[in-house]
Structures are given as C-alpha cells and as structure tokens.
Design an enzyme around this catalytic site. Structure first.
Site: not given
Length: 506
Positions: A262-264
């Site tokens: 994910s972007k996180r």
C-alpha cells in the site's frame, strides 16, 4: 494461438496509478509483444462518483515514461473506439436488456432501505444476507411480479437495477493460465448488479461487453479480480460469446508483514509506490521518476515481481523481456516488494548511463547548492561523475559524494582527525613544497612525484596519505586521492592543505 492476441489494461481514473497496476500493464504489454499482438488501453470510468480529475492524463504519462505505451487507446488508433467507457454508455443497456429477454437477468426494484432492513434482520439472527437464488424470488423483482406490472413500474419511473440470474446447482470448471483449473459452485455466488438505476453499467457488464466488442483474446489482471471470474465466464455463456483466456497475476506484497503493498508502506519505509508524483490538497506523494529512478530500472524490477525466465538472469532490457516473457512462468504466490532490490536495479542502470548525460542531470543540483554556475565546468563535472557514480544509486546522491570538489571543508571528521599527529603539520608543509614545484598537475604525475618523495625520505605512506585526504575532503572518503588532486588543481589543493595545518593544530 488461432486468433490475434489482443490484451488490454483497463484502469479506472480514480487517482494515481499504483505500482501494482503498472505491473499489470507491463505484463499485458510484454505478452502482446511476445505474441505479435496488440496492447490497448481502455479507461473504465463508469463510476463517475469516483472520478478524479487528472487521473487519466496521469495514466498515459506514466506508461509513456516507462516506455510501455499502448498501440490503441483514447485518441490513438481507435479501431474499436471510443476507448473511454463513459462514451460507450449507449451500448450497455441493450446488452442488459438482451440478458433480461433471454432469462439470464431480471429487474430488481428493492430500495436501499428495504435491503438494509433485511441485512440487519439477518445479522440479528446470526446469518449473512446474500442476494442470490435462495431469496431472489422472495424479494421485489420481476421474477415474482408480472411482466405487465414490471413494465408499468418502469414506465412510471420507478428506480430499478438489473441483476444477473446466477444458475442454480452448477459447478463451473474454469481454467486460469497461471492458476490452472479452478472450480466454483454457483450456489455460493450472489446475483451481481449489471445495470444501475443511474443508467450506467457496473464494472462487470461493461467489462465483458467491451472485452468482447474489442476482440480481447486474453484477460490478464490482478488476483483481486479472481472472484469475478465465474460471473464473467457466465456472462460470456449467457451472451453466446467465446470467452477470452484468463490469467490472474499474484499480488505485490508488503516488504514486512502480510498483505498487499500500500501507499502507507511506501510512506513508512521511504520508497514510492506510484510511477510519477501525485499532488493533492493534502500534499505530494512521491513518484519513481521524481525520486530519480530510471524507467528501465523500474520495468526490470517490476517484471521480476512474480515472474522469471527460469534462469539466474536478473538484468533484462525491455526487448529481452518481450522476447522471453511467458505467462506460464508467472508464480501463483504473492511477490514480496524489496525496496533494497529496487535500489539495486537503479544502481545498475545508473552505471550504464553515459557520464555526459549524468553530468547534465547533476549540474542543476550543483548550481542550486553553490549558487554560482561559473564554477561548473561540464568537462570537470563529467570527470567527477565518472569517479563517484559507482557509489551511488541515484543522481540525487551525487552531491553528498562530491560536495568537496566544489566547497572546501569547513570541518573535519573527528574520528579521522586522530590521524593528524604531532609531526603531521611539518609533513604537510613539506608536501606543499613538493606540489608547488611540480609542473604537470595530472593525477598520474602528481602520484609519481609524491610517492618518490615519500620513498626518498623514508616516510610511511599512512603518515601522509590520510592527512592529505582529510585536508582536501574533510573526511577519509572519496575516489582515488590523486584524481581529487587533479580536479581541485594546484592552487586549491595547496590552499586546503594550508587551512588544515592551521585548523588541525594540536
């Protein structure tokens, strides 16, 4: 393969293109090129509520930067156009009604409130509500009201959706190129909505209709779409069309822990998950391009996330990937994203770049740091790049590796300063005299002169070389010492030695 290979990448313009989507596009591109086929791009924007301005342009720019642009898309070779689903909406209703007429679909008039009430009641009873064969004839559908009544409600403007009528008590025997034979029990499937009350198709109907009309031979997409495979296969059967072959790619997994990348994860560990940066009111999400990655490095890295050619080879040009790519060698299991391996690929491709182009990329960084372009000679910069690039993964790291070529040290590494002994100032003063009397101030000549002086005077190399480097660089780092000396020149070299003598007096 009996018919022409036609594969597509069909993203939704709902934000920046995730690196997982980029890999899907890449594998489609490689498969098409390997089989002398067509790679086309279709914009799936039927969900207008999720449309994000700028997303479509971002997708095209990202694929172009990576060198994997489609041969057919919006505004380009639109053989089966339009290639934007929102511009094809006039097509879908007729196909939805065709399914109604053939008994493969039905009208459903249930309101959101009535369905919410049913779901809540099921929860109270410890059950899960699924809109399917088990209850569709107990709900507000055209399956239980007359055709006349159904038409009256539609004519009167009643809200409705069209749902697929999933067959009962069937076992679907389907084949996936990557995963092999898969069984699905139709009794476990829900009756998906195909056409919405706003007059737009859902992904499922539009996707299948467009893939058929655009003569898609293979559907290569992410693993998250595997649960849709039985519905899509049944839709092809319902329409009487030949289904394409399916291949569901493995997920790209987090570097640490479980789950999809994910972007996180990128924010937390400092690596990009988008090909290009993405700007919003909340801030800027970094991209591979802006981080200094070479497109060839990104393509090479992504190609090996879930695929290999059966050898130990890791470095592939795009042409080599096109030649060797085979869906049968794509893994079933998820591929873990490795940020360090990502950098390793970029390091390799940086070394492959010619020094002149790297120097051109580095020049603005130097000018920004020193504020004076007059000290930046391109010949000197090319030479500096040739000396330092082996230690770098990105052009952005060049400054830290070479700042001393442009700015004299104002401090000296404390640990390295321990090499500055009581006799060092005298040795450095002698060294200055040696340098002042040298004519040809090239690396090779200065090295010969200095080493001859050391040998004749029986002076240990370590007593001079380390303090010499410390004086010029401020630390015991950098390329070959005499290459540094040549690039600094006689005047600057002596100036730095004199400053060190003064600054490092014990």
């Amino acid at each position: 393969m009996s018919k022409q290979v036609r594969v597509r990448f069909a993203p939704s313009p709902t934000g920046p293109l995730h690196i997982g989507g980029v890999r899907t596009a890449l594998f489609n591109y490689l498969f098409a090129k390997k089989n002398n086929g067509v790679f086309y791009l279709r914009i799936e924007d039927t969900d207008q509520n999720r449309f994000v301005t700028g997303s479509e342009e971002y997708i095209f720019e990202a694929l172009e930067w990576l060198g994997i642009s489609p041969s057919e898309t919006v505004g380009k070779n639109e053989k089966f156009g339009p290639y934007r689903q929102s511009e094809r909406k006039h097509l879908y209703k007729q196909y939805a009604e065709q399914l109604i007429n053939s008994g493969w679909a039905y009208y459903a008039f249930d309101t959101t409130e009535s369905l919410d009430a049913i779901r809540k009641q099921h929860e109270i009873e410890g059950k899960t509500f699924i809109y399917n064969w088990h209850n569709r004839e107990k709900l507000d559908t055209s399956l239980v009201i007359s055709e006349e009544k159904t038409n009256e409600r539609i004519t009167a403007g009643a809200d409705y959706v069209i749902r697929f009528k999933t067959p009962v008590n069937e076992t679907l025997q389907l084949h996936d190129i990557i995963r092999g034979d898969i069984k699905f029990e139709t009794n476990l499937l829900d009756d998906k909505v195909l056409f919405k009350s706003d007059g737009m198709p859902t992904y499922h109907l539009a996707n299948v209709v467009d893939d058929h009309l655009m003569e898609t031979s293979h559907v290569i997409r992410g693993e998250e779409w595997l649960p849709s495979m039985p519905l899509h296969s049944l839709l092809y059967k319902a329409f009487g069309w030949e289904a394409p072959e399916f291949a569901h790619l493995p997920l790209i997994l987090k570097p640490i822990g479980n789950g999809k990348l994910s972007k996180r994860d990128g924010d937390k560990m400092g690596f990009p998950v988008f090909p290009l940066e993405w700007k919003t009111e909340e801030g800027i999400s970094s991209g591979y391009k802006e981080k200094g990655f070479f497109p060839d490095a990104v393509v090479n890295f992504l190609a090996l996330l879930g695929w290999n050619d059966g050898t130990e080879q890791e470095i592939f040009t795009l042409d080599e990937l096109c030649e060797k790519f085979d869906l049968n060698r794509v893994h079933k299991a998820g591929a873990k994203f490795d940020p360090e391996k990502n950098k390793w690929f970029n390091h390799h491709y940086l070394q492959e770049q010619n020094n002149e182009s790297l120097a051109e990329s580095y020049a603005p960084i130097v000018i920004n740091k020193v504020g004076d372009s007059s000290i930046i000679g391109i010949t000197k910069l090319v030479k500096i790049v040739s000396l330092i690039k082996e230690r770098a993964n990105f052009v952005s790291e060049f400054w830290e590796l070479s700042d001393y070529f442009f700015i004299a040290p104002t401090s000296y590494d404390e640990k390295a300063s321990k090499n500055w002994k009581e006799e060092t100032p005298n040795l450095m003063q002698q060294l200055i005299s040696v340098l002042e009397n040298s004519g040809d101030f090239t690396s090779i000549n200065i090295e010969i002169i200095v080493k001859d002086w050391l040998v004749k005077n029986e002076i240990g190399m370590g007593k001079v070389m380390q303090p010499f480097r410390l004086s010029l660089v401020g630390a015991l780092k950098g390329p070959h010492l005499f290459d540094i000396v040549e690039l600094l020149g006689k005047e600057e070299t002596i100036k730095r030695l004199e400053k060190a003598i003064t600054s490092l007096q014990r």
